[in-house]
Enzyme design. Structure first.
Site, mmCIF file in Angstrom:
data_model
loop_
_atom_site.group_PDB
_atom_site.id
_atom_site.type_symbol
_atom_site.label_atom_id
_atom_site.label_comp_id
_atom_site.label_asym_id
_atom_site.label_seq_id
_atom_site.Cartn_x
_atom_site.Cartn_y
_atom_site.Cartn_z
ATOM 1 N N LEU A 45 -20.005 -32.443 -10.516
ATOM 2 C CA LEU A 45 -19.320 -33.721 -10.307
ATOM 3 C C LEU A 45 -17.868 -33.499 -9.934
ATOM 4 O O LEU A 45 -17.234 -32.562 -10.412
ATOM 5 C CB LEU A 45 -19.353 -34.543 -11.602
ATOM 6 C CG LEU A 45 -20.690 -35.110 -12.047
ATOM 7 C CD1 LEU A 45 -20.578 -35.678 -13.451
ATOM 8 C CD2 LEU A 45 -21.149 -36.184 -11.082
ATOM 9 N N GLU B 266 -28.630 -33.306 -20.349
ATOM 10 C CA GLU B 266 -27.735 -32.363 -21.011
ATOM 11 C C GLU B 266 -28.326 -31.942 -22.349
ATOM 12 O O GLU B 266 -28.625 -32.795 -23.192
ATOM 13 C CB GLU B 266 -26.383 -33.066 -21.224
ATOM 14 C CG GLU B 266 -25.230 -32.146 -21.392
ATOM 15 C CD GLU B 266 -24.670 -31.593 -20.069
ATOM 16 O OE1 GLU B 266 -25.283 -31.818 -18.996
ATOM 17 O OE2 GLU B 266 -23.639 -30.911 -20.131
ATOM 18 N N VAL C 129 -46.465 -38.036 -44.194
ATOM 19 C CA VAL C 129 -47.634 -38.403 -43.392
ATOM 20 C C VAL C 129 -47.646 -37.563 -42.114
ATOM 21 O O VAL C 129 -48.678 -37.004 -41.718
ATOM 22 C CB VAL C 129 -47.607 -39.918 -43.055
ATOM 23 C CG1 VAL C 129 -48.753 -40.289 -42.139
ATOM 24 C CG2 VAL C 129 -47.610 -40.733 -44.335
ATOM 25 N N LYS D 23 -19.898 -38.444 -20.785
ATOM 26 C CA LYS D 23 -20.126 -37.111 -20.225
ATOM 27 C C LYS D 23 -20.353 -36.181 -21.415
ATOM 28 O O LYS D 23 -19.415 -35.880 -22.165
ATOM 29 C CB LYS D 23 -18.920 -36.671 -19.402
ATOM 30 C CG LYS D 23 -19.117 -35.368 -18.689
ATOM 31 C CD LYS D 23 -17.979 -35.142 -17.715
ATOM 32 C CE LYS D 23 -18.191 -33.899 -16.880
ATOM 33 N NZ LYS D 23 -18.397 -32.682 -17.640
#
Ligand code: IVH
Length: 706
Positions: free
Chosen positions: A84, A194, A36, A136
């Site tokens: 970080l 990410e 579809v 992470k």
């Protein structure tokens, strides 16, 4: 000019397709049949081709097909991308929490900021700041800018201030919406996340690259980064990158009825999902250090079952006002920290290389390493796979190598650092003779493996016996690696059949073998004659025939004669058995020594056939096995997928389109072009009832090989 009706139709098609895409890629819950979707997509494509003015920037057709670029342009990020701080143990996480609390408390005492939640300022003992834990993701950070709700630009991280404009590549990622699902979107909204490659896709890409002679990507992260910087978006589209969104930047002066309500990272993630992004589901709000630790412990193990790579967890102070008060250092936010899993890759020295000979005669070079801590264990050996891999690495003794241990995988040498090579280091070359038997080895041109082809090679003999007695094969207790080698060296056994002529007395002549143990072993060997045909088949150690394949084959071939006399096509037509496995089986049974072995095992009374009750239940049917079916239209009682599964389970093959190779077309109501094509090619068309009748005889027929 398109009329109003067509303008509306194009708009509605865009919307419907976007919603279906969102359900499929972001929520993982498909809402529309593929066929579809394809039909509606084609309709939109045709409309847009006829009236290019109908093409909207957020049309699903705009995801692919842009032309290759000459280069990427550098762009300045609207908001810098921070990285970080890392923690490597729980102590560092506690220190981070304490620092956050201290800073908030100072702020509070000096009168700045609001009342922090979960923080008892009168209590100097350790209380916990509500934190959100996220996986992470090991990929590439991407910055997305939406102008009035439409994706305007996608850029790589670069140095955090300047990145590269990779918008055309970003558009190919289906889990990134081209338009936000939001009424009255703000002028500008920044979203970060990410981009990554699923592990399976990474492996596929590397396999393709090895076939075309291109160098391998070292890991999914490099493969994702390489793909994002690929100048041809059509290649990017094929690579099926994916994306998890994790940051929603809300402008400080934002006035929006919904977005202004967001006061925490957990709400932001919910919102990102509602806006149309894929958000990682494994996030968790934690209210204590114990909960953080549990999350870490859980995912350090569980991550090996995820289809993408994660190298740690990210802990973020959940409350946005608190985040704001804590702010940033030069490079990192104070309100977040990454708690990394122990390194799975480390450098070490290659002290020597030994070569192992496996049970099929394959020579495997193994690096003997200066011991190194990897993912919590000491590693002193790593596989170098084969001579092709050795040549690729250009390995020299004394080299510094990066060694990796990922999950359950055997440690391996990822790459060499040639810059650190000692002077006069010797390149390692595979030996020309087998290290176990001294006979010359061969390396077939079309294989990466070097092989010893001496059947009497002790390594091949004891390898075959070790495999025969192993748990998934004949499961003969009491015979370990050491004993097998002793028996081979003493010339008591030179093939698996010899095990059955061992006596207790003979065994007792071996080192540290008492009468009791020897009796037990002889009894265990005798008992193995009751083990079923599937185990015996696995125990024969035919290349590519693992325990699961052996069971599958034994289900289809009730005895060894039937299997041994079958063509590769007949064997390969069994669902789950590919051509390589089928060929390997035929080669094995075609060999005179193996035929002797089978005969010998039969004479000894091993089970080279299924038990009678088993045979009746699953013997095969010549009408189905090895035949190719196409199923079309709506069947009266079965769903199409059910019919396909039944055909495959009976040894048939199912394809989607009619060709000369099709043997039967199973036709239901409203069959379309497939029926016409089958008729044109004179392919027999059968009904569901006829198919069921064929499958019915499936359990009765015993004369497949007559
Ligand atoms: S938050 C300002 N959350 O890790 C803080 N980063 O080593 C922005 N990463 O560059 C980062 N998963 O590429 C955050 N759930 C996650 C993440 C994540 C992966 C990456 C990101 C960042 C790197 C820092």
């Amino acid at each position: 000019m398109p009329n109003l009706e067509l303008v509306r139709r194009a708009e509605e098609l865009c919307k419907v397709l976007q919603q279906a895409s969102y359900a499929y890629y972001a929520l993982d819950t498909p809402s529309m049949d593929d066929a579809v979707y394809d039909a509606l997509y084609r309709e939109l494509q045709e409309l847009e081709a006829q009236y290019p003015q109908l093409i909207r920037a957020d049309s699903p057709t705009q995801r692919v097909g842009e032309h290759p670029l000459q280069q990427f342009y550098s762009v300045q990020h609207y908001i810098p991308l921070f990285s970080l701080d890392n923690a490597f143990n729980v102590g560092e996480v506690v220190a981070w929490q304490e620092r956050c609390q201290r800073l908030l408390k100072q702020d509070l005492e000096s009168g700045a900021g609001g009342q922090p939640q979960n923080l008892d300022v009168t209590d100097s003992s350790f209380t916990f700041l509500e934190s959100i834990c996220e996986l992470k993701i090991d990929g590439s950070a991407i910055a997305l800018s939406y102008r009035n709700g439409v994706l305007e630009r996608g850029a790589t991280r670069g140095d955090g201030t300047m990145g590269e404009d990779i918008t055309s590549n970003i558009k190919t990622i289906r889990s990134i919406p081209l338009r936000l699902n939001l009424e009255n979107p703000p002028d500008h909204l920044e979203i970060r996340g990410e981009a990554f490659l699923p592990i399976a896709t990474f492996e596929e890409i590397n396999q393709e690259r090895s076939q075309t002679g291109e160098s391998q990507f070292a890991n999914p992260r490099n493969a994702a980064a390489g793909t994002l910087r690929q100048l041809d978006p059509r290649i990017v589209a094929q690579r099926r990158l994916d994306f998890f969104a994790y940051t929603l930047h809300l402008p400080s002066d934002l006035q929006h009825p919904e977005l202004s309500q967001i006061k925490s990272q957990s709400q932001a993630l919910e919102c990102l999902q509602a806006l149309g992004f894929r958000v990682n589901p494994h996030r968790q709000l934690c209210k204590s250090l114990a909960e953080l630790q549990d999350y870490y412990n859980h995912w350090e193990e569980e991550r090996h079952h995820l289809p993408y790579m994660t190298d740690g967890m990210v802990i973020k102070v959940n409350n946005f006002p608190h985040q704001e008060q804590l702010g940033f250092t030069q490079k990192t936010p104070r309100w977040a920290i990454a708690w990394k899993y122990p390194a799975a890759e480390m450098p070490t020295i290659i002290e020597s290389v030994t070569v192992q000979v496996g049970r099929t005669g394959t020579l495997t070079p193994v690096a003997e390493l200066r011991p190194v801590q990897l993912a919590g264990t000491t590693v002193s050996r790593a596989t170098l796979h084969n001579s092709d891999r050795l040549a690729e690495l250009d390995l020299h003794i004394g080299d510094t190598a990066i060694v990796r241990k990922a999950g359950e995988i055997i440690p391996e040498v990822v790459r060499i650092l040639p810059e650190l090579r000692p002077l006069h280091a010797q390149r390692f070359a595979m030996p020309s003779h087998c290290p176990e038997c001294g006979q010359p080895v061969v390396k077939p041109l079309d294989e990466a493996a070097t092989r010893c082809i001496n059947r009497q090679c002790p390594a091949i003999v004891w390898g075959a016996i070790e495999h025969w007695v192993s748990r998934d094969a004949l499961d003969i207790n009491g015979i370990g690696e050491k004993l097998v080698r002793q028996m081979v060296k003493a010339n008591y056994v030179s093939s698996i059949a010899d095990l059955y002529s061992l006596t207790s007395e003979k065994l007792q002549t071996l080192e540290r073998m008492g009468a009791k143990s020897a009796d037990k072993i002889v009894a265990a060997i005798a008992k193995s004659k009751d083990k079923p045909w599937s185990r015996v088949l696995y125990g024969l150690g035919i290349r590519h025939v693992g325990a699961v394949n052996a069971q599958n084959l034994a289900d289809h071939f009730p005895n060894v004669e039937l299997l041994a006399s079958s063509s590769p096509e007949a064997i390969g037509s069994i669902y789950g058995i590919g051509t390589e496995i089928a060929q390997s089986i035929c080669d094995w049974f075609g060999d005179a020594t193996n035929q002797q072995l089978v005969k010998h095992l039969q004479e000894l009374g091993l089970q080279l056939q299924s038990s009678p009750s088993h045979q009746v239940a699953i013997a095969i049917n010549p009408q189905v096995t090895g035949k190719t079916f196409v199923v079309t239209g709506t069947l009266p009682t079965l769903k199409r997928d059910e019919a396909k599964t039944m055909i495959k389970a009976a040894g048939g093959k199912v394809t989607d389109s009619i060709s000369k190779k099709t043997n039967y077309l199973v036709v239901g109501e409203d069959a379309g072009s497939k029926l016409e094509k089958a008729q044109a090619l004179n392919i027999p068309c059968i009904s569901e009832a006829e198919l069921l009748a064929m499958l019915e005889t499936n359990t009765k027929s015993k004369n497949f090989f007559d």
